[in-house]
Design an enzyme around this catalytic site. Structure first.
Site, PDB file in Angstrom:
ATOM      1  N   HIS A 193     -27.595 -20.735 -10.079  1.00  0.00           N
ATOM      2  CA  HIS A 193     -28.881 -20.432  -9.865  1.00  0.00           C
ATOM      3  C   HIS A 193     -29.850 -21.139 -10.849  1.00  0.00           C
ATOM      4  O   HIS A 193     -29.266 -21.351 -12.196  1.00  0.00           O
ATOM      5  CB  HIS A 193     -29.083 -18.990  -9.668  1.00  0.00           C
ATOM      6  CG  HIS A 193     -28.585 -18.546  -8.518  1.00  0.00           C
ATOM      7  ND1 HIS A 193     -27.447 -17.997  -8.241  1.00  0.00           N
ATOM      8  CD2 HIS A 193     -29.416 -18.445  -7.306  1.00  0.00           C
ATOM      9  CE1 HIS A 193     -27.129 -17.628  -6.981  1.00  0.00           C
ATOM     10  NE2 HIS A 193     -28.552 -17.898  -6.361  1.00  0.00           N
ATOM     11  N   LYS A 250     -33.572 -16.885 -12.562  1.00  0.00           N
ATOM     12  CA  LYS A 250     -33.095 -15.796 -11.897  1.00  0.00           C
ATOM     13  C   LYS A 250     -32.642 -15.015 -12.966  1.00  0.00           C
ATOM     14  O   LYS A 250     -31.902 -15.412 -14.117  1.00  0.00           O
ATOM     15  CB  LYS A 250     -31.891 -16.290 -11.198  1.00  0.00           C
ATOM     16  CG  LYS A 250     -31.393 -15.279 -10.271  1.00  0.00           C
ATOM     17  CD  LYS A 250     -30.291 -15.818  -9.091  1.00  0.00           C
ATOM     18  CE  LYS A 250     -29.722 -14.686  -8.213  1.00  0.00           C
ATOM     19  NZ  LYS A 250     -30.639 -13.692  -7.698  1.00  0.00           N
TER      20      LYS A 250
END
Length: 248
Positions: A134, A138
């Site tokens: 990600h 995040k």
């Protein structure tokens, strides 16, 4: 349908774009971090879609449930409180659908992973592990989707008994450990991969999100489905419940 959106971040904006592009839906209100959340602010809406953070979701939960409006949430980080949340939903006679990922593609991936995990379970030569990528913004790791995938593996393959998020400082993983590795890199929307390995074969199952629009569209579709069940069939639901009804 009229929607109240809780959260005005990236996913909130994406959901708003999906609704704005629709000819049959509209936005009743968008509640940001400064909004005072009471049951009354949701009345007049057909569904609530929440994309906030763990603490905000838990703080707003009682008001959302008390409003009588069905709630769809993609906020992660509260899995350990799932039983407590389910009790609150039941006591309020409310409807709540939670998913770490509303992408229909991800949910196809999870179903495929469940079947693959079941198929390799009798064969000790096959090992399995998860990896997720990600963007650097995040906060939680592993991602909620990666944990959902890991729990799919645990439920389908008795040779794996526990999730391991970090490698041990010394020694090695036990055979019944399920490694879930995390990478935070650049602006990656989300990539989840399951690696099935033996001396003779490698099988890779993978899903890559190309944008957030798939998450947003899935959340809106799930909210329409949940509103159609409420209030006659209240309860706590998942994307599996939504897909099972669609697929028969």
């Amino acid at each position: 349908m009229k929607f109240t959106l809780v959260g005005n971040g990236r996913m909130g904006h994406e959901v708003a774009s999906v609704i704005d592009a629709s000819t049959v839906h509209s936005i009743a209100a968008v509640l940001d971090i400064d909004a005072v959340i009471t049951p009354e602010v949701f009345r007049g809406s057909d569904a609530i879609i929440d994309f906030t953070v763990r603490d905000a979701f838990l703080e707003n939960l009682d008001a959302m449930l008390a409003s009588g409006v069905p709630v769809v949430t993609g906020t992660t980080g509260w899995d350990g409180l799932r039983e407590e949340v389910a009790v609150k939903v039941s006591e309020a006679g409310a409807s709540l659908l939670y998913s770490a990922n509303f992408s229909l593609g991800v949910n196809v991936f999870l179903r495929t992973l469940r079947e693959a995990s079941r198929l390799i379970a009798p064969f000790a030569q096959f090992d399995i592990a998860m990896e997720e990528h990600h963007h650097t913004g995040k906060v939680d790791f592993p991602s909620g989707t990666a944990l959902a995938a890991a729990n799919v593996i645990l439920s389908a393959n008795s040779r794996k008994q526990r999730i391991v998020r970090e490698l041990p400082e010394a020694g090695r993983l036990a055979p019944d450990d399920l490694q879930v590795a995390s990478v935070r890199l650049g602006s990656v929307f989300g990539k989840h991969s399951a690696f099935i390995d033996s001396e003779a074969d490698e099988i890779v199952l993978s899903h890559t999100a190309k944008s957030r629009s798939g998450f947003a569209s899935g959340a809106v579709e799930a909210a329409v489905w949940l509103a159609g069940r409420h209030p006659k069939q209240p309860g706590m639901y998942s994307m599996d419940d939504f897909l099972n009804e669609l697929l028969g």
